[in-house]
Motif scaffolding. Sequence first.
Motif, PDB file in Angstrom:
ATOM      1  N   THR B 259       0.827  -1.216   0.000  1.00 28.88           N
ATOM      2  CA  THR B 259       0.000   0.000   0.000  1.00 28.88           C
ATOM      3  C   THR B 259       0.861   1.267   0.000  1.00 28.88           C
ATOM      4  O   THR B 259       0.315   2.367   0.060  1.00 28.88           O
ATOM      5  CB  THR B 259      -0.930   0.028   1.233  1.00 28.88           C
ATOM      6  OG1 THR B 259      -0.110   0.040   2.410  1.00 28.88           O
ATOM      7  CG2 THR B 259      -1.842  -1.179   1.271  1.00 28.88           C
ATOM      8  N   GLY B 260       2.157   1.106  -0.061  1.00 27.44           N
ATOM      9  CA  GLY B 260       3.060   2.264   0.002  1.00 27.44           C
ATOM     10  C   GLY B 260       3.561   2.682  -1.361  1.00 27.44           C
ATOM     11  O   GLY B 260       3.268   2.055  -2.391  1.00 27.44           O
ATOM     12  N   ALA B 261       4.376   3.740  -1.357  1.00 30.24           N
ATOM     13  CA  ALA B 261       4.811   4.376  -2.608  1.00 30.24           C
ATOM     14  C   ALA B 261       5.655   3.466  -3.497  1.00 30.24           C
ATOM     15  O   ALA B 261       5.776   3.696  -4.700  1.00 30.24           O
ATOM     16  CB  ALA B 261       5.604   5.639  -2.279  1.00 30.24           C
ATOM     17  N   LYS B 262       6.225   2.413  -2.902  1.00 27.79           N
ATOM     18  CA  LYS B 262       7.045   1.521  -3.726  1.00 27.79           C
ATOM     19  C   LYS B 262       6.199   0.769  -4.756  1.00 27.79           C
ATOM     20  O   LYS B 262       6.676   0.423  -5.841  1.00 27.79           O
ATOM     21  CB  LYS B 262       7.766   0.520  -2.808  1.00 27.79           C
ATOM     22  CG  LYS B 262       8.740  -0.382  -3.535  1.00 27.79           C
ATOM     23  CD  LYS B 262       9.525  -1.246  -2.560  1.00 27.79           C
ATOM     24  CE  LYS B 262      10.445  -2.205  -3.314  1.00 27.79           C
ATOM     25  NZ  LYS B 262      11.088  -3.165  -2.407  1.00 27.79           N
ATOM     26  N   TYR B 263       4.937   0.512  -4.397  1.00 25.29           N
ATOM     27  CA  TYR B 263       4.101  -0.322  -5.262  1.00 25.29           C
ATOM     28  C   TYR B 263       2.885   0.390  -5.847  1.00 25.29           C
ATOM     29  O   TYR B 263       2.189  -0.162  -6.702  1.00 25.29           O
ATOM     30  CB  TYR B 263       3.623  -1.557  -4.480  1.00 25.29           C
ATOM     31  CG  TYR B 263       4.767  -2.433  -4.045  1.00 25.29           C
ATOM     32  CD1 TYR B 263       5.424  -3.237  -4.976  1.00 25.29           C
ATOM     33  CD2 TYR B 263       5.214  -2.438  -2.730  1.00 25.29           C
ATOM     34  CE1 TYR B 263       6.485  -4.041  -4.593  1.00 25.29           C
ATOM     35  CE2 TYR B 263       6.283  -3.237  -2.337  1.00 25.29           C
ATOM     36  CZ  TYR B 263       6.919  -4.028  -3.283  1.00 25.29           C
ATOM     37  OH  TYR B 263       7.976  -4.813  -2.907  1.00 25.29           O
ATOM     38  N   THR B 264       2.589   1.585  -5.329  1.00 29.33           N
ATOM     39  CA  THR B 264       1.372   2.262  -5.768  1.00 29.33           C
ATOM     40  C   THR B 264       1.611   3.768  -5.699  1.00 29.33           C
ATOM     41  O   THR B 264       2.628   4.218  -5.168  1.00 29.33           O
ATOM     42  CB  THR B 264       0.186   1.860  -4.882  1.00 29.33           C
ATOM     43  OG1 THR B 264      -1.000   2.488  -5.357  1.00 29.33           O
ATOM     44  CG2 THR B 264       0.398   2.259  -3.418  1.00 29.33           C
ATOM     45  N   ARG B 265       0.674   4.539  -6.234  1.00 28.08           N
ATOM     46  CA  ARG B 265       0.824   5.998  -6.192  1.00 28.08           C
ATOM     47  C   ARG B 265      -0.197   6.577  -5.214  1.00 28.08           C
ATOM     48  O   ARG B 265       0.161   6.970  -4.121  1.00 28.08           O
ATOM     49  CB  ARG B 265       0.649   6.593  -7.602  1.00 28.08           C
ATOM     50  CG  ARG B 265       1.039   8.064  -7.705  1.00 28.08           C
ATOM     51  CD  ARG B 265       0.882   8.578  -9.133  1.00 28.08           C
ATOM     52  NE  ARG B 265      -0.496   8.733  -9.523  1.00 28.08           N
ATOM     53  CZ  ARG B 265      -1.175   9.872  -9.419  1.00 28.08           C
ATOM     54  NH1 ARG B 265      -0.592  10.952  -8.959  1.00 28.08           N
ATOM     55  NH2 ARG B 265      -2.442   9.942  -9.801  1.00 28.08           N
TER      56      ARG B 265
END
Lengths: 242, 335
Positions: B259-265
Amino acid sequence: MKRGLITWDKAELPPSVFEARLARARAALTEHDLPALLVYSDVWRSTEGRHLTNYMPYWNRSLIVIPREQPPVLLCGLSPRVYPWIKSVTIFEEIRPASKLVPTLLQLCAERGWTQLGVLDLPRLPHEVFLPLGASNVEAYDVKLDLTDDAELAMQRRAAEMAREILTVELPKGVGLTDYQFSGLLELACRRAGAEDLVLLFGTNDSAPRPARGVMLGDKYSVAVALEYRGHWARVTQSLPL
Amino acid sequence: MAERGWDSILLYGNAWRKDPFRSLVNINFSGDHALARLSRSGEISVTFSDPWDAEVACAALQPDFVKAFSPGASAIAGLEFMEERFVAACGSLPVSATADVEELRRVKTAEEIEFIKQACDLADRGYQRFVEVAEPGMREFELVAEVEAFLKTNGAEDNFMLIASGGTEVVGMKPPTERKFKQGDSVTTELTPQVNGYYAQICRTLVLGEPSREQLKAFDIFSEAQCAAQDLIKPGITAADAARAQNDIFRKHGYGDYTGAKYTRVRGHCLGLYPDETPHILEDIDYVLKQGMVVIVHPNTYLPLSGYMVFGDTLLITESGNTRLNKTEKKLFTK
């Protein structure tokens, strides 16, 4: 938003073309005794960055940094999840995430000991980039570059040929259609042929060309096609009757 | 303007960010720059850099657009996007009206909502077209060409669109490539047509062939997350609440790391004259949602089960809850 095919055909634009362009940029830096050149790039202002690196920020903004003696660095507003794709279609080997562009740039300057930067067309820098850069301890200097070369002209010629060929075939098909419907025909033909982006304007009854608005084209109309092929724009206008 | 003590404001638009200008003068200009000047008494004057725009709008033409700016305006909406040479022509450093104008734009008028409903209808029909024409062997950019042609044929001014295809190796969406679709692929898209200046969005995932157990399991999580936010959204809740509702579902299923910036925006965003309006739906955005705002909630992210997957609908916030403006079935599409 660019939603056509963004790619790099190395047979069409060999890496040596970009090496020569970077060499020209570096010669300008040497002339001005500056350590690096900054090139701003966004989805609309992409031409200069594309010319030098083949990078197109299909969405969002970026800063391109060309050091005088090191490889170029991309400070990128896009997610690191798309960096492999960016690397596959550009000359970049180093990409840094930069949700905040100027702080990331200043960090790079600090790392490399730069207190001065050349900025390509400094007066055209967006205010939100210009302001914090101007307030920093890095001095920015306006640098101009001639972005014309044989490869650039050849690509623009290709874009113009593509627009002209498609328009010649499609133009008569607009009779009896609305400008919306005719837009659809042109979008399909141009994007299937590999157009990266397209701006279509229609003129009827001696009016200035304008975006489609749902009017019937009748049997006398003009169409201005601005077509982007692999970063290179050309505009072709044709009228019916031919 | 009276509250701020502003006598006049400028609303600037360029070819990428037309929205500040179009929030006052809804003309789809085709040139590089446009500028509207609004006085506190309500007088409006308009200048374009392109002669065709000026002729169509019966407005002033200023090919040397620096000359469109002069000292005197109290504040500027779109100041941040303006080229510095334009800002310099304004004299002393101008005040930004961007945040104030964006706040005014967040709550839509009845006319704006009608345009967004039309854009939603087009998004639904565009996605139907997407599903109809996608097939193994077709290249990503060919599918986009088909959808783009459909949307333009049916009156879209523009369209924000991302796409991806493949399996667990896919970590995000991007412009289309030459990749050919294969049986079993997840084909994801964010489709965002613009009608009369206003964008609406739909996010769906199509599986070519029979979906795998992992794809089905992943979709169930995405569906549960999107429904959790849709059930929650009403005036008074925050963007953070709407993001947390979605992320909590991923956490419940053991996928909180995704749910964090590594995988999503973002877990969604507002819609209007720009396809990615603020506030974004994120757990650290405490903006209170209001009646009349239009948002998309989309828990789009990478999951190791399925690769990158998308699912989202455009919602109109009503007095007591929200209305889903998309009519497309809420399911994992298969073909």
